[in-house]
Write a protein that holds these residues in place. Structure first.
Motif, PDB file in Angstrom:
ATOM      1  N   TYR A  36      44.130  42.334   1.007  1.00 13.02           N
ATOM      2  CA  TYR A  36      45.247  42.587   0.103  1.00 13.02           C
ATOM      3  C   TYR A  36      44.731  42.675  -1.327  1.00 13.02           C
ATOM      4  N   SER A  37      45.249  43.642  -2.090  1.00  9.70           N
ATOM      5  CA  SER A  37      44.775  43.837  -3.456  1.00  9.70           C
ATOM      6  C   SER A  37      45.931  44.165  -4.392  1.00  9.70           C
ATOM      7  N   ARG A  38      45.726  43.815  -5.648  1.00 10.05           N
ATOM      8  CA  ARG A  38      46.572  44.266  -6.748  1.00 10.05           C
ATOM      9  C   ARG A  38      45.666  44.689  -7.892  1.00 10.05           C
ATOM     10  N   ALA A  39      46.074  45.690  -8.640  1.00 13.13           N
ATOM     11  CA  ALA A  39      45.240  46.206  -9.718  1.00 13.13           C
ATOM     12  C   ALA A  39      45.991  46.178 -11.047  1.00 13.13           C
ATOM     13  N   GLY A  40      45.223  45.967 -12.121  1.00 10.22           N
ATOM     14  CA  GLY A  40      45.773  46.047 -13.468  1.00 10.22           C
ATOM     15  C   GLY A  40      46.837  45.017 -13.771  1.00 10.22           C
ATOM     16  N   ILE A  41      46.673  43.788 -13.272  1.00 12.31           N
ATOM     17  CA  ILE A  41      47.673  42.740 -13.477  1.00 12.31           C
ATOM     18  C   ILE A  41      47.622  42.266 -14.933  1.00 12.31           C
ATOM     19  N   ARG A  42      48.763  42.299 -15.580  1.00 15.49           N
ATOM     20  CA  ARG A  42      48.885  41.782 -16.943  1.00 15.49           C
ATOM     21  C   ARG A  42      49.546  40.413 -16.879  1.00 15.49           C
ATOM     22  N   LEU A  43      48.914  39.427 -17.472  1.00 12.33           N
ATOM     23  CA  LEU A  43      49.406  38.057 -17.392  1.00 12.33           C
ATOM     24  C   LEU A  43      50.531  37.823 -18.396  1.00 12.33           C
ATOM     25  N   ASP A  44      51.458  36.971 -18.005  1.00 16.52           N
ATOM     26  CA  ASP A  44      52.553  36.555 -18.880  1.00 16.52           C
ATOM     27  C   ASP A  44      52.092  35.326 -19.656  1.00 16.52           C
ATOM     28  N   VAL A  45      52.041  35.455 -20.973  1.00 12.33           N
ATOM     29  CA  VAL A  45      51.519  34.366 -21.802  1.00 12.33           C
ATOM     30  C   VAL A  45      52.388  33.114 -21.668  1.00 12.33           C
ATOM     31  N   ASP A  47      54.004  32.112 -19.048  1.00 17.10           N
ATOM     32  CA  ASP A  47      53.654  31.472 -17.780  1.00 17.10           C
ATOM     33  C   ASP A  47      52.347  30.696 -17.907  1.00 17.10           C
ATOM     34  N   LEU A  48      51.386  31.285 -18.589  1.00 19.73           N
ATOM     35  CA  LEU A  48      50.095  30.624 -18.785  1.00 19.73           C
ATOM     36  C   LEU A  48      50.250  29.350 -19.603  1.00 19.73           C
ATOM     37  N   VAL A  49      51.063  29.412 -20.652  1.00 18.30           N
ATOM     38  CA  VAL A  49      51.292  28.225 -21.489  1.00 18.30           C
ATOM     39  C   VAL A  49      51.960  27.122 -20.672  1.00 18.30           C
ATOM     40  N   ALA A  50      52.942  27.480 -19.849  1.00 24.77           N
ATOM     41  CA  ALA A  50      53.625  26.484 -19.019  1.00 24.77           C
ATOM     42  C   ALA A  50      52.658  25.840 -18.037  1.00 24.77           C
ATOM     43  N   TYR A  51      51.807  26.638 -17.412  1.00 20.07           N
ATOM     44  CA  TYR A  51      50.801  26.106 -16.496  1.00 20.07           C
ATOM     45  C   TYR A  51      49.843  25.164 -17.231  1.00 20.07           C
ATOM     46  N   SER A  52      49.381  25.595 -18.396  1.00 20.57           N
ATOM     47  CA  SER A  52      48.443  24.781 -19.174  1.00 20.57           C
ATOM     48  C   SER A  52      49.068  23.445 -19.557  1.00 20.57           C
ATOM     49  N   HIS A  53      50.353  23.464 -19.876  1.00 20.22           N
ATOM     50  CA  HIS A  53      51.048  22.228 -20.241  1.00 20.22           C
ATOM     51  C   HIS A  53      51.116  21.269 -19.054  1.00 20.22           C
ATOM     52  N   VAL A  54      51.484  21.781 -17.871  1.00 18.84           N
ATOM     53  CA  VAL A  54      51.615  20.926 -16.694  1.00 18.84           C
ATOM     54  C   VAL A  54      50.263  20.341 -16.294  1.00 18.84           C
ATOM     55  N   CYS A  55      49.200  21.147 -16.382  1.00 16.00           N
ATOM     56  CA  CYS A  55      47.877  20.708 -15.920  1.00 16.00           C
ATOM     57  C   CYS A  55      47.011  20.124 -17.031  1.00 16.00           C
ATOM     58  N   PRO A  68      42.927  31.822 -12.399  1.00 14.63           N
ATOM     59  CA  PRO A  68      42.835  33.000 -11.517  1.00 14.63           C
ATOM     60  C   PRO A  68      43.245  32.698 -10.078  1.00 14.63           C
ATOM     61  N   HIS A  69      43.092  31.447  -9.649  1.00 16.41           N
ATOM     62  CA  HIS A  69      43.549  31.081  -8.305  1.00 16.41           C
ATOM     63  C   HIS A  69      45.047  31.321  -8.182  1.00 16.41           C
ATOM     64  N   LEU A  70      45.806  31.022  -9.232  1.00 14.80           N
ATOM     65  CA  LEU A  70      47.250  31.241  -9.188  1.00 14.80           C
ATOM     66  C   LEU A  70      47.581  32.718  -9.033  1.00 14.80           C
ATOM     67  N   VAL A  71      46.792  33.565  -9.680  1.00 11.12           N
ATOM     68  CA  VAL A  71      47.037  34.998  -9.599  1.00 11.12           C
ATOM     69  C   VAL A  71      46.747  35.499  -8.180  1.00 11.12           C
ATOM     70  N   VAL A 192      55.410  26.279 -11.908  1.00 10.16           N
ATOM     71  CA  VAL A 192      54.477  27.093 -12.704  1.00 10.16           C
ATOM     72  C   VAL A 192      53.478  27.848 -11.841  1.00 10.16           C
ATOM     73  N   SER A 193      53.353  27.454 -10.569  1.00 13.22           N
ATOM     74  CA  SER A 193      52.371  28.091  -9.697  1.00 13.22           C
ATOM     75  C   SER A 193      53.002  28.998  -8.649  1.00 13.22           C
ATOM     76  N   GLY A 194      54.277  28.759  -8.349  1.00  9.16           N
ATOM     77  CA  GLY A 194      54.934  29.501  -7.290  1.00  9.16           C
ATOM     78  C   GLY A 194      54.688  28.955  -5.902  1.00  9.16           C
ATOM     79  N   ASP A 195      53.925  27.863  -5.802  1.00  7.41           N
ATOM     80  CA  ASP A 195      53.589  27.290  -4.501  1.00  7.41           C
ATOM     81  C   ASP A 195      54.652  26.273  -4.101  1.00  7.41           C
ATOM     82  N   TRP A 196      55.672  26.743  -3.369  1.00 10.84           N
ATOM     83  CA  TRP A 196      56.789  25.900  -2.957  1.00 10.84           C
ATOM     84  C   TRP A 196      56.627  25.402  -1.521  1.00 10.84           C
TER      85      TRP A 196
END
Length: 285
Positions: A36-45, A47-55, A68-71, A192-196
């Motif tokens: 499975y592949s995805r190309a040209g993924i643009r990150l949501d800043v 979302d990144l800030v929320a993840y950084s805060h939690v971790c 990158p594991h989350l992506v 923040v990760s989508g892992d429910w």
């Protein structure tokens, strides 16, 4: 021949987990030859800030080593939820993870991600499989990850174990941070990760899958360790490996002890009394 599946957007993880309850895997001895592949993924800043805060990662212009594991994670779940995948998705336990940070990845860089499964093999408590992820930028591989998942079942006492390095050298290390992980830790990380995965969300959803309480996501615990060690780790050329030993039940208090060497750190995440080893993390460069 490998079947290539290119997705325009991220798979819906809530839908995957909802439908996974109806699927129990099969008795196959091989994993599907699919990528499975995805190309040209643009990150949501945001979302990144929320993840950084939690971790507890600092917010900067480059990605935390675990981000990158989350992506890649939704693509992992797409592979594991396929009809021909031999292991059931629900109840799968993340037992080991390996990350290679080839170079720092900028927040604004478009990412190409590919994920596939390999090396289905026996585990002393069932069967395990590796989900391999590669992240590239304009044709250059900048990050690699290997996530090992265990599905409990028929025991294989003679299966070759993957053991962490000895932690004997940590006997003299008594200082280190302590973290209180509340009952809602799994839900905060899932947001923040989508892992429910139900084993992380609430005791009521974890019990039918064999856990007396909800347990912390392995990648959350791992991220907290790397965030704590951040100033001592290089920005590129890092190989990081974690062995998840015993689940962190929620709520609980954990402590981190680390030995530092030239070009290496060795850490153990354990319960507050030092009686239960939750994870061993080795970083080399």
């Amino acid at each position: 021949m490998t079947r290539e599946i290119t997705l325009e957007g991220a798979p819906d993880l809530r839908r995957i987990y909802a439908t996974a309850a109806l699927r129990r895997g099969n008795a196959g001895e091989t994993v599907p030859d699919v990528r499975y592949s995805r190309a040209g993924i643009r990150l949501d800043v945001d979302d990144l800030v929320a993840y950084s805060h939690v971790c507890r990662f600092p917010v900067s212009g480059t990605l935390p080593p675990t981000y990158p594991h989350l992506v890649a994670f939704p693509l992992q779940m797409a592979v594991m939820s396929g009809d021909r995948f031999p292991l059931p998705l629900l109840g799968a336990v993340h037992v080991e993870n390996r990350i290679e940070v080839v170079r720092p990845v900028g927040v604004d860089e478009p990412l190409d991600v590919s994920v596939w499964a390999q090396d289905l093999r026996p585990h002393r408590r069932g069967r395990q499989v590796d989900l391999v992820s590669e992240v590239g930028v304009r044709g250059e591989v900048v990050w690699r990850g290997v996530s090992t998942y265990l599905s409990r079942g028929t025991e294989h006492a003679d299966a070759e174990p993957s053991e962490p390095p000895s932690t004997d050298q940590l006997a003299a290390v008594t200082a280190g941070p302590r973290w209180r992980l509340g009952e809602g830790t799994g839900r905060s990380y899932a947001a923040v990760s989508g892992d429910w995965n139900p084993i992380h969300v609430h005791a009521l959803t974890a019990r039918p899958l064999g856990f007396p309480t909800a347990i912390a996501h392995g990648m959350y615990s791992y991220a907290r360790v790397l965030a704590s060690l951040g100033p001592r780790l290089p920005a590129s050329g890092l190989t990081s490996r974690v062995w998840f030993r015993k689940p962190v039940r929620l709520p609980s208090t954990v402590r981190l002890r680390t030995a530092f060497e030239p070009s290496r750190t060795l850490s153990v995440l354990e319960d507050a009394k030092g009686e239960i080893e939750h994870a061993v993390v080795e970083n080399t460069w």
